[in-house]
Design a protein around this motif. Sequence first.
Motif, PDB file in Angstrom:
ATOM      1  N   UNK A  66       0.825  -1.206   0.000  1.00  0.00           N
ATOM      2  CA  UNK A  66       0.000   0.000   0.000  1.00  0.00           C
ATOM      3  C   UNK A  66       0.858   1.256   0.000  1.00  0.00           C
ATOM      4  N   UNK A  67       2.044   1.157   0.584  1.00  0.00           N
ATOM      5  CA  UNK A  67       2.918   2.325   0.704  1.00  0.00           C
ATOM      6  C   UNK A  67       3.766   2.572  -0.539  1.00  0.00           C
ATOM      7  N   UNK A  68       3.555   1.829  -1.615  1.00  0.00           N
ATOM      8  CA  UNK A  68       4.429   1.923  -2.782  1.00  0.00           C
ATOM      9  C   UNK A  68       4.557   3.348  -3.297  1.00  0.00           C
ATOM     10  N   UNK A  69       3.440   4.045  -3.430  1.00  0.00           N
ATOM     11  CA  UNK A  69       3.472   5.397  -3.985  1.00  0.00           C
ATOM     12  C   UNK A  69       4.043   6.427  -3.005  1.00  0.00           C
ATOM     13  N   UNK A  70       4.238   6.016  -1.768  1.00  0.00           N
ATOM     14  CA  UNK A  70       4.776   6.923  -0.747  1.00  0.00           C
ATOM     15  C   UNK A  70       6.249   6.665  -0.458  1.00  0.00           C
ATOM     16  N   UNK A  71       6.879   5.790  -1.223  1.00  0.00           N
ATOM     17  CA  UNK A  71       8.247   5.380  -0.896  1.00  0.00           C
ATOM     18  C   UNK A  71       9.252   6.525  -0.962  1.00  0.00           C
ATOM     19  N   UNK A  72       9.076   7.453  -1.883  1.00  0.00           N
ATOM     20  CA  UNK A  72       9.991   8.585  -1.949  1.00  0.00           C
ATOM     21  C   UNK A  72       9.908   9.409  -0.664  1.00  0.00           C
ATOM     22  N   UNK A  73       8.701   9.700  -0.218  1.00  0.00           N
ATOM     23  CA  UNK A  73       8.528  10.467   1.011  1.00  0.00           C
ATOM     24  C   UNK A  73       9.096   9.721   2.211  1.00  0.00           C
ATOM     25  N   UNK A  74       8.934   8.402   2.240  1.00  0.00           N
ATOM     26  CA  UNK A  74       9.456   7.598   3.352  1.00  0.00           C
ATOM     27  C   UNK A  74      10.978   7.643   3.358  1.00  0.00           C
ATOM     28  N   UNK A  75      11.579   7.491   2.182  1.00  0.00           N
ATOM     29  CA  UNK A  75      13.042   7.579   2.083  1.00  0.00           C
ATOM     30  C   UNK A  75      13.531   8.937   2.599  1.00  0.00           C
ATOM     31  N   UNK A  76      12.906   9.986   2.123  1.00  0.00           N
ATOM     32  CA  UNK A  76      13.337  11.328   2.502  1.00  0.00           C
ATOM     33  C   UNK A  76      13.183  11.574   4.003  1.00  0.00           C
ATOM     34  N   UNK A  77      12.103  11.071   4.565  1.00  0.00           N
ATOM     35  CA  UNK A  77      11.886  11.275   5.997  1.00  0.00           C
ATOM     36  C   UNK A  77      12.943  10.547   6.816  1.00  0.00           C
ATOM     37  N   UNK A  78      13.303   9.332   6.399  1.00  0.00           N
ATOM     38  CA  UNK A  78      14.336   8.589   7.126  1.00  0.00           C
ATOM     39  C   UNK A  78      15.695   9.275   7.013  1.00  0.00           C
ATOM     40  N   UNK A  79      15.990   9.842   5.854  1.00  0.00           N
ATOM     41  CA  UNK A  79      17.235  10.593   5.681  1.00  0.00           C
ATOM     42  C   UNK A  79      17.260  11.771   6.650  1.00  0.00           C
ATOM     43  N   UNK A  80      16.130  12.470   6.751  1.00  0.00           N
ATOM     44  CA  UNK A  80      16.053  13.638   7.622  1.00  0.00           C
ATOM     45  C   UNK A  80      16.139  13.247   9.098  1.00  0.00           C
ATOM     46  N   UNK A  81      15.343  12.273   9.507  1.00  0.00           N
ATOM     47  CA  UNK A  81      15.304  11.888  10.916  1.00  0.00           C
ATOM     48  C   UNK A  81      16.658  11.375  11.391  1.00  0.00           C
ATOM     49  N   UNK A  82      17.308  10.567  10.544  1.00  0.00           N
ATOM     50  CA  UNK A  82      18.576   9.948  10.936  1.00  0.00           C
ATOM     51  C   UNK A  82      19.796  10.781  10.565  1.00  0.00           C
ATOM     52  N   UNK A  83      19.527  11.964  10.006  1.00  0.00           N
ATOM     53  CA  UNK A  83      20.588  12.920   9.674  1.00  0.00           C
ATOM     54  C   UNK A  83      21.673  12.283   8.802  1.00  0.00           C
ATOM     55  N   UNK A  84      21.224  11.672   7.702  1.00  0.00           N
ATOM     56  CA  UNK A  84      22.138  11.007   6.780  1.00  0.00           C
ATOM     57  C   UNK A  84      22.612  11.993   5.721  1.00  0.00           C
ATOM     58  N   UNK A  85      23.899  12.256   5.704  1.00  0.00           N
ATOM     59  CA  UNK A  85      24.487  13.071   4.631  1.00  0.00           C
ATOM     60  C   UNK A  85      25.044  12.158   3.544  1.00  0.00           C
ATOM     61  N   UNK A  86      25.816  11.152   3.928  1.00  0.00           N
ATOM     62  CA  UNK A  86      26.287  10.114   3.016  1.00  0.00           C
ATOM     63  C   UNK A  86      25.985   8.762   3.635  1.00  0.00           C
ATOM     64  N   UNK A  87      25.383   7.908   2.851  1.00  0.00           N
ATOM     65  CA  UNK A  87      25.031   6.591   3.360  1.00  0.00           C
ATOM     66  C   UNK A  87      24.111   5.867   2.410  1.00  0.00           C
ATOM     67  N   UNK A  88      23.303   4.979   2.986  1.00  0.00           N
ATOM     68  CA  UNK A  88      22.424   4.150   2.162  1.00  0.00           C
ATOM     69  C   UNK A  88      21.099   3.922   2.873  1.00  0.00           C
ATOM     70  N   UNK A  89      20.079   3.657   2.065  1.00  0.00           N
ATOM     71  CA  UNK A  89      18.788   3.253   2.595  1.00  0.00           C
ATOM     72  C   UNK A  89      18.429   1.895   2.002  1.00  0.00           C
ATOM     73  N   UNK A  90      18.148   0.944   2.880  1.00  0.00           N
ATOM     74  CA  UNK A  90      17.728  -0.386   2.468  1.00  0.00           C
ATOM     75  C   UNK A  90      16.215  -0.477   2.551  1.00  0.00           C
ATOM     76  N   UNK A  91      15.619  -0.929   1.466  1.00  0.00           N
ATOM     77  CA  UNK A  91      14.169  -1.120   1.380  1.00  0.00           C
ATOM     78  C   UNK A  91      13.904  -2.584   1.097  1.00  0.00           C
ATOM     79  N   UNK A  92      13.095  -3.220   1.921  1.00  0.00           N
ATOM     80  CA  UNK A  92      12.769  -4.634   1.710  1.00  0.00           C
ATOM     81  C   UNK A  92      11.258  -4.814   1.717  1.00  0.00           C
ATOM     82  N   UNK A  93      10.754  -5.508   0.713  1.00  0.00           N
ATOM     83  CA  UNK A  93       9.337  -5.838   0.624  1.00  0.00           C
ATOM     84  C   UNK A  93       9.212  -7.349   0.567  1.00  0.00           C
ATOM     85  N   UNK A  94       8.407  -7.921   1.456  1.00  0.00           N
ATOM     86  CA  UNK A  94       8.200  -9.364   1.455  1.00  0.00           C
ATOM     87  C   UNK A  94       6.742  -9.678   1.141  1.00  0.00           C
ATOM     88  N   UNK A  95       6.479 -10.947   0.874  1.00  0.00           N
ATOM     89  CA  UNK A  95       5.100 -11.335   0.575  1.00  0.00           C
ATOM     90  C   UNK A  95       4.212 -11.215   1.801  1.00  0.00           C
TER      91      UNK A  95
END
Length: 287
Positions: A66-95
């Motif tokens: 259900x969150x597929x269309x919101x993934x960009x916003x989720x990525x950006x929020x995690x970058x902001x909350x965790x104060x990531x300047x350089x790093x990576x975001x792992x996204x996992x979707x399971x059945x």
Amino acid sequence: MTRTVYVNGDYLPETEAKVSIFDRAFLMADGVYEVTSVLGGKLIDFDGHIKRLERSLNELDMPKPEAFDDLLDIHRKLVEINEIDEGMIYLQVTRGAASDRDFVFPDPEEVKPTVVLFTQNKPGLADSPAAKTGIKVISIEDVRWGRRDIKTTQLLYPSMGKMMAKKAGCDDAWMVEDGFVTEGTSNNAYFIKGNKIVTRALSTDILHGITRAAVLRFAREAQMEVEERNFTIEEAQGADEAFITSASTFVMPVVEIDGKAIGEGVPGTRAARLREIYLDESRKAAI
């Protein structure tokens, strides 16, 4: 600092994150994932990663979360909350988590996909010391399943391959099937001879790398010839340069394969230039 992660709609401390023991990624490796790099607090090649995620889901007949269309916003929020300047975001979707363990896929009307995202803070990611010295690889037999084009969580053999390389005093392994290199344990593989880049063609044998696509496009724009075909370890050993690409390594020079130095045994100028171009152009297009 405790990270904030995302699990099925909730942002919460990593220490409080929970997934069911009946989740099919845990029981069957029935899940797919993507890794997006962050430079300057912005996402690199995000659109390409989401398109590949959608393809992976379709290939496994797995419904979009259900969150597929919101993934960009989720990525950006995690970058902001965790104060990531350089790093990576792992996204996992399971059945998702069925009521019990079963080989048969659960009814998608009854089971919703599990969505998990977390960050890794990697200061200096773009200025990796390894890019200046190059890495050493060994060759190993490729015994993975046949659908390597789907980015699944079935990563045990690649993990074993990295451990084989580490035991040999090297950094990574290139996998070989029927005498030809497929790819690295978590990256695409290349060599350069003259002005020509050689890398394996896209098929179900290798992952369709997002960084791969960008680097080959930049190489062609820089008037380098690109040849996509099968190649052997021996060909790569006789090359002028070799390198790998991935979302976490960008363009990384390879200076030794199975104990044999590539070219002068130091990073070559073409691979270094491709890394520079990729980083420059990716930063400009980051979102």
